[in-house]
Design a protein around this motif. Structure first.
Motif, short mmCIF file in Angstrom:
data_model
loop_
_atom_site.label_atom_id
_atom_site.label_comp_id
_atom_site.label_asym_id
_atom_site.label_seq_id
_atom_site.Cartn_x
_atom_site.Cartn_y
_atom_site.Cartn_z
N ALA A 42 0.83 -1.21 0.00
CA ALA A 42 0.00 0.00 0.00
C ALA A 42 0.86 1.26 0.00
CB ALA A 42 -0.91 0.01 1.23
N LYS A 43 0.35 2.25 -0.70
CA LYS A 43 0.99 3.57 -0.73
C LYS A 43 -0.03 4.58 -0.21
CE LYS A 43 3.90 2.46 -4.69
NZ LYS A 43 3.67 1.04 -4.58
N GLN A 44 0.47 5.57 0.45
CA GLN A 44 -0.42 6.60 0.96
C GLN A 44 -1.17 7.23 -0.22
OE1 GLN A 44 1.52 9.44 3.45
NE2 GLN A 44 -0.38 10.07 4.40
N GLY A 45 -2.49 7.28 -0.11
CA GLY A 45 -3.31 7.87 -1.15
C GLY A 45 -3.99 6.86 -2.05
N ASP A 46 -3.54 5.58 -2.05
CA ASP A 46 -4.27 4.59 -2.85
C ASP A 46 -5.33 3.91 -1.97
OD1 ASP A 46 -2.95 2.61 -1.37
OD2 ASP A 46 -1.75 1.88 -3.05
N GLU A 47 -6.10 3.00 -2.57
CA GLU A 47 -7.21 2.37 -1.85
C GLU A 47 -6.73 1.61 -0.61
OE1 GLU A 47 -6.71 1.85 -5.14
OE2 GLU A 47 -8.54 2.38 -6.21
N ALA A 48 -5.68 0.83 -0.77
CA ALA A 48 -5.17 0.05 0.36
C ALA A 48 -4.65 0.98 1.46
CB ALA A 48 -4.07 -0.89 -0.10
N GLY A 49 -3.93 2.03 1.06
CA GLY A 49 -3.44 2.99 2.04
C GLY A 49 -4.58 3.68 2.78
N TYR A 50 -5.66 3.96 2.07
CA TYR A 50 -6.82 4.58 2.69
C TYR A 50 -7.44 3.66 3.74
CZ TYR A 50 -11.44 6.64 3.24
OH TYR A 50 -12.59 7.17 3.77
N LEU A 51 -7.59 2.37 3.42
CA LEU A 51 -8.18 1.44 4.36
C LEU A 51 -7.27 1.18 5.57
CD1 LEU A 51 -9.76 -1.23 1.99
CD2 LEU A 51 -10.95 0.52 3.32
N LEU A 52 -5.96 1.18 5.34
CA LEU A 52 -5.02 0.91 6.43
C LEU A 52 -4.80 2.10 7.35
CD1 LEU A 52 -2.38 -1.16 4.47
CD2 LEU A 52 -3.94 -2.01 6.23
N GLY A 53 -4.99 3.31 6.85
CA GLY A 53 -4.79 4.49 7.68
C GLY A 53 -3.36 5.00 7.61
N PRO A 54 -3.08 6.09 8.35
CA PRO A 54 -1.79 6.77 8.23
C PRO A 54 -0.58 6.00 8.74
CG PRO A 54 -3.12 7.80 9.93
CD PRO A 54 -3.99 6.77 9.26
N GLU A 55 -0.72 5.22 9.79
CA GLU A 55 0.42 4.49 10.34
C GLU A 55 0.03 3.04 10.57
OE1 GLU A 55 2.38 6.38 13.63
OE2 GLU A 55 1.91 8.36 12.85
N PRO A 56 -0.09 2.27 9.50
CA PRO A 56 -0.58 0.90 9.67
C PRO A 56 0.47 -0.01 10.29
CG PRO A 56 0.02 1.27 7.39
CD PRO A 56 0.18 2.59 8.11
N GLY A 57 0.04 -0.79 11.24
CA GLY A 57 0.90 -1.81 11.83
C GLY A 57 0.42 -3.18 11.40
N ASN A 58 1.07 -4.20 11.91
CA ASN A 58 0.71 -5.57 11.57
C ASN A 58 -0.74 -5.89 11.96
OD1 ASN A 58 1.53 -8.31 10.70
ND2 ASN A 58 1.06 -8.79 12.82
N SER A 59 -1.17 -5.43 13.12
CA SER A 59 -2.54 -5.72 13.56
C SER A 59 -3.57 -5.13 12.62
CB SER A 59 -2.77 -5.19 14.98
OG SER A 59 -1.97 -5.89 15.89
N ARG A 60 -3.35 -3.90 12.20
CA ARG A 60 -4.28 -3.24 11.28
C ARG A 60 -4.26 -3.93 9.91
NH1 ARG A 60 -8.76 -0.13 10.94
NH2 ARG A 60 -8.67 1.16 9.10
N LEU A 61 -3.08 -4.32 9.46
CA LEU A 61 -2.95 -5.01 8.18
C LEU A 61 -3.74 -6.31 8.20
CD1 LEU A 61 -0.42 -5.03 5.64
CD2 LEU A 61 -0.55 -7.25 6.71
N VAL A 62 -3.59 -7.10 9.26
CA VAL A 62 -4.29 -8.38 9.35
C VAL A 62 -5.80 -8.16 9.46
CG1 VAL A 62 -4.64 -10.43 10.80
CG2 VAL A 62 -2.32 -9.65 10.27
N ALA A 63 -6.23 -7.23 10.29
CA ALA A 63 -7.67 -6.96 10.44
C ALA A 63 -8.29 -6.51 9.12
CB ALA A 63 -7.90 -5.92 11.53
N THR A 64 -7.58 -5.69 8.39
CA THR A 64 -8.08 -5.20 7.09
C THR A 64 -8.14 -6.35 6.09
OG1 THR A 64 -7.19 -3.01 7.55
CG2 THR A 64 -7.72 -3.50 5.26
#
Length: 170
Positions: A42-64
């Motif tokens: 994911a890159k900031q500004g794309d769909e995946a970046g939007y769903l993950l948020g500004p500072e995604p960690g492993n927990s957020r990545l797995v939950a998403t």
């Protein structure tokens, strides 16, 4: 498990990622791998970046990833566990996901460990909840010591017991 309810821009981003992955996959394993790769890249500004948020960690990545797989109609769940190492104090829990395919739950690890390393991933509990949940208390802490060796594990447990007994006596 019911898929998450995305709304507005989140729904559009989730649909875009899921639809692209569905077009490229023939089975649940490929779909799960494509979604996880898309989120990891994911890159900031794309769909995946939007769903993950500004500072995604492993927990957020797995939950998403679990949410996106559920949106695609694949049963998926969060797994929390440990990686067994020869001996380690203050071990940290790691998070990965499992998806259901071909009649069983299959793991998918965000870090893409080697086949040898997979033998040492031990599930502890499933779901997004915390390891410890306290009502009416504060300042809870925990410490885990893990070991692949039974003898080392027993020694570490006895050492911790003596330390706790000393604290209780004081």
């Amino acid at each position: 498990l019911a898929p998450p309810r995305y709304e507005g821009a989140q729904e559009a981003a989730a649909r875009s990622i899921v639809d692209a992955a569905l077009r490229q996959s023939a089975d649940a394993a490929t779909l799960a791998a494509l979604i996880m790769r898309r989120l990891r890249d994911a890159k900031q500004g794309d769909e995946a970046g939007y769903l993950l948020g500004p500072e995604p960690g492993n927990s957020r990545l797995v939950a998403t990833a679990v949410g996106l797989l559920q949106t695609a109609g694949v049963q998926a769940r969060i797994v929390n566990g440990l990686i067994l190492v020869p001996e380690r104090r203050d071990a940290r829990f790691v998070r990965w996901l499992e998806y259901h395919a071909e009649g069983r739950w299959r793991p998918l690890y965000p870090a893409e460990p080697t086949a040898e390393a997979l033998r040492y991933y031990i599930p502890w509990w499933r779901g997004p909840g915390a390891f410890i949940q306290v009502t009416g208390g504060a300042g809870v802490s925990h410490s885990l010591t893990i070991s692949r060796s039974y003898e080392l594990a027993v020694r570490a447990a006895l050492s911790q017991q003596r330390e706790l007994e000393r604290k209780l006596i004081e």
